[in-house]
Write an enzyme that holds these catalytic residues in place. Structure first.
Site, PDB file in Angstrom:
ATOM      1  N   HIS A   1       9.104 -26.501  -1.198  1.00 17.29           N
ATOM      2  CA  HIS A   1       8.280 -27.826  -1.975  1.00 17.29           C
ATOM      3  C   HIS A   1       7.298 -26.971  -2.097  1.00 17.29           C
ATOM      4  O   HIS A   1       6.311 -27.808  -3.284  1.00 17.29           O
ATOM      5  CB  HIS A   1       7.835 -29.007  -0.698  1.00 17.29           C
TER       6      HIS A   1
ATOM      7  N   LYS B   1     -14.149   0.055  -3.852  1.00 19.01           N
ATOM      8  CA  LYS B   1     -15.137  -0.345  -2.430  1.00 19.01           C
ATOM      9  C   LYS B   1     -16.035   0.801  -3.357  1.00 19.01           C
ATOM     10  O   LYS B   1     -17.303   0.537  -3.472  1.00 19.01           O
ATOM     11  CB  LYS B   1     -14.711   0.886  -1.526  1.00 19.01           C
TER      12      LYS B   1
ATOM     13  N   GLU C   1       0.920  -1.162   0.463  1.00 16.50           N
ATOM     14  CA  GLU C   1       0.226   0.330  -0.076  1.00 16.50           C
ATOM     15  C   GLU C   1       0.993   1.179  -0.137  1.00 16.50           C
ATOM     16  O   GLU C   1       0.594   2.256  -0.258  1.00 16.50           O
ATOM     17  CB  GLU C   1      -0.758   0.067   1.630  1.00 16.50           C
TER      18      GLU C   1
HETATM   19  O1  PA5 Z   1      -3.288   1.298   5.704  1.00 13.03           O
HETATM   20  C1  PA5 Z   1      -4.489   1.461   5.243  1.00 13.03           C
HETATM   21  O2  PA5 Z   1      -4.897   2.745   6.031  1.00 13.03           O
HETATM   22  C2  PA5 Z   1      -5.296   0.622   5.289  1.00 13.03           C
HETATM   23  O3  PA5 Z   1      -5.240  -0.397   5.000  1.00 13.03           O
HETATM   24  C3  PA5 Z   1      -6.733   0.250   6.292  1.00 13.03           C
HETATM   25  O4  PA5 Z   1      -6.514   0.193   7.637  1.00 13.03           O
HETATM   26  C4  PA5 Z   1      -8.289  -0.902   6.028  1.00 13.03           C
HETATM   27  O5  PA5 Z   1      -8.164   0.110   5.324  1.00 13.03           O
HETATM   28  C5  PA5 Z   1      -8.936  -0.170   6.923  1.00 13.03           C
HETATM   29  O6  PA5 Z   1      -9.594   0.636   7.441  1.00 13.03           O
HETATM   30  P1  PA5 Z   1     -10.512   1.048   8.492  1.00 13.03           P
HETATM   31  O7  PA5 Z   1      -9.600   1.366   9.840  1.00 13.03           O
HETATM   32  O8  PA5 Z   1     -10.440   2.908   8.938  1.00 13.03           O
HETATM   33  O9  PA5 Z   1     -11.530   0.505   8.653  1.00 13.03           O
END
Ligand code: PA5
Length: 427
Positions: free
Chosen positions: A299, A415, A278
């Site tokens: 393996h 989303k 990310e």
């Molecule tokens: O790194 C990030 O910000 C994302 O991966 C969030 O952790 C993930 O989308 C979950 O979001 P939230 O805590 O708002 O539900």
């Protein structure tokens, strides 16, 4: 606590000669908060400056909850659960006999998983920590509805009120509103710390306290890393960041596999994948982060690494020097399996010898560069150190690639499509 070794990469000279002025500039961007995404740098000084009052309140709340339950449902997705799972597995191992076990939910919409968990919980004593920074994420929200109702139906509203905790933004989001209206205790995720950098905040601290982890020791490791890695560029985190950058941009590698010989590090690697995937994977740039557990994957994927397409993937090996426990191979009079030649060695010694043999095979005949990250040990303090180490690495890596390491705009696209198809109001 972590040493970066480059003997098996062929880029040692390039790393040594890498432009120090560029690295100094990045260091200043982190310290002075002037780089891209600078409003999400709250994690940088968090180990030495977190809110002690909230920590004390979490300790009391977690102790009370621990006394009542045997299972804690950790509801969250991405950065809201991966760090917790990484820590719990790495520190406690996979067969801990501790009174409270963590169960992860909210990271899937699988009807089978949710239904089986409802059945599994039967008359078990459980509590819920619902974690969402935005407070609006669909997957954890849906799961919370199911398990909140289950708890209220089984135990009544008064007990549920004591056993449900919310970790979310201080002011905004549906979860904050919901928790306040129902009277659930809440802990806060700071505005300036993003999900995947949040394991030292209540996101990870609260469930890990309930799980019985020594968080003081986790902070001890994190503080040590803050002291060693933040204010200078001559350290093993920056060395690792520069190495993977050179392999990616100069040598054209497209993917990096984090490899561990410890099964309980599998979720640490999952956390690492989110952190790097990310943070770096945007604007058409970044290494694809993947992971393998050896011997298991020797393996399966080992064949590809040894003899498959060349020039796309390199390995980063976590070499844990001291295991939590060790065990000998028992000797056997008949020696029908022919393994008595191993009886003067322990499992850890044999695992370490395998590591050396595999590196030799992959590097020398497979032509796959191997970066080695030596971990002193595998405990609470090491977890704290390692998390901060990789957070520093990913920040240097993002800034070297000239991307914002702290956002994840690509995640929004799925989303929006999903909301349109589900006919969510406003989409
Ligand atoms: O790194 C990030 O910000 C994302 O991966 C969030 O952790 C993930 O989308 C979950 O979001 P939230 O805590 O708002 O539900």
């Amino acid at each position: 606590m972590i040493k970066t070794k480059l003997n098996f990469t062929n880029i040692e000279k390039e790393v040594e000669l890498f432009d120090k002025t560029r690295l100094e500039k990045i260091k200043e961007m982190i310290l002075k908060k002037t780089g891209q995404g600078n409003d999400f740098l709250g994690w940088v000084n968090w180990p030495s400056s977190f809110n002690n009052e909230e920590y004390k309140a979490m300790k009391i709340s977690a102790e009370n909850l621990r006394a009542e339950i045997n299972y804690l449902l950790v509801i969250g997705i991405g950065g809201s659960y991966l760090g917790t799972r990484a820590a719990d597995d790495m520190i406690k191992g996979l067969y801990s006999k501790d009174k409270v076990k963590l169960i992860y939910v909210g990271n899937t919409m699988s009807s089978t998983y949710i239904s089986q968990l409802v059945e599994f919980l039967g008359d078990k004593e459980f509590g819920i920590v619902n974690i969402s920074k935005s407070g609006t994420t669909t997957e954890p929200g849906m799961s919370f509805r199911v398990f909140e109702k289950l708890l209220v139906d089984k135990k009544g509203e008064d007990v549920a009120k004591k056993r449900i905790i919310a970790v979310t933004d201080a002011h905004k989001g549906a979860l904050k509103k919901l928790a306040d209206s129902k009277g659930y205790q809440t802990f806060t995720i700071p505005d300036d710390i993003g999900g995947r950098f949040s394991v030292f905040t209540p996101v990870g601290v609260y469930p890990l306290l309930v799980s019985g982890i020594n968080i003081d020791n986790v902070f001890k490791g994190a503080k040590k890393a803050e002291k060693e890695l933040l204010k200078n560029i001559n350290n093993d985190a920056v060395k690792y960041a520069v190495s993977r950058y050179i392999l990616h941009t100069d040598k054209n590698y497209k993917a990096e596999a984090l490899v561990s010989y410890e099964l309980q590090m599998q979720y640490f690697a999952e956390w690492w994948k989110q952190l790097f995937g990310e943070s770096e994977g945007k604007d058409g740039k970044g290494l694809f982060p993947t992971s393998m557990i050896f011997s298991t994957d020797l393996h399966s994927l080992g064949q590809f690494i040894q003899e498959g397409t060349k020039g796309i993937i390199f390995e980063t090996i976590i070499d844990v020097k001291t295991p939590q426990k060790d065990i000998n191979v028992p000797s056997n009079k008949e020696d029908l399996d022919g393994l008595n030649y191993l009886t003067n060695k322990s499992f850890h010694e044999i695992n370490s010898i395998a590591l050396k043999g595999v590196i030799d095979a992959h590097v020398n005949s497979g032509s796959v560069p191997n970066i080695i990250l030596e971990f002193d040990k595998m405990d609470d303090e090491m977890f704290g150190y390692a998390v901060y180490f990789f957070e520093i690495v990913v920040t240097y890596s993002g800034y070297l690639l000239d991307v914002n390491p702290f956002n994840q705009p690509g995640v929004e696209i799925y989303k929006n499509n999903m909301f349109k198809l589900l006919k969510k109001p406003g989409y």
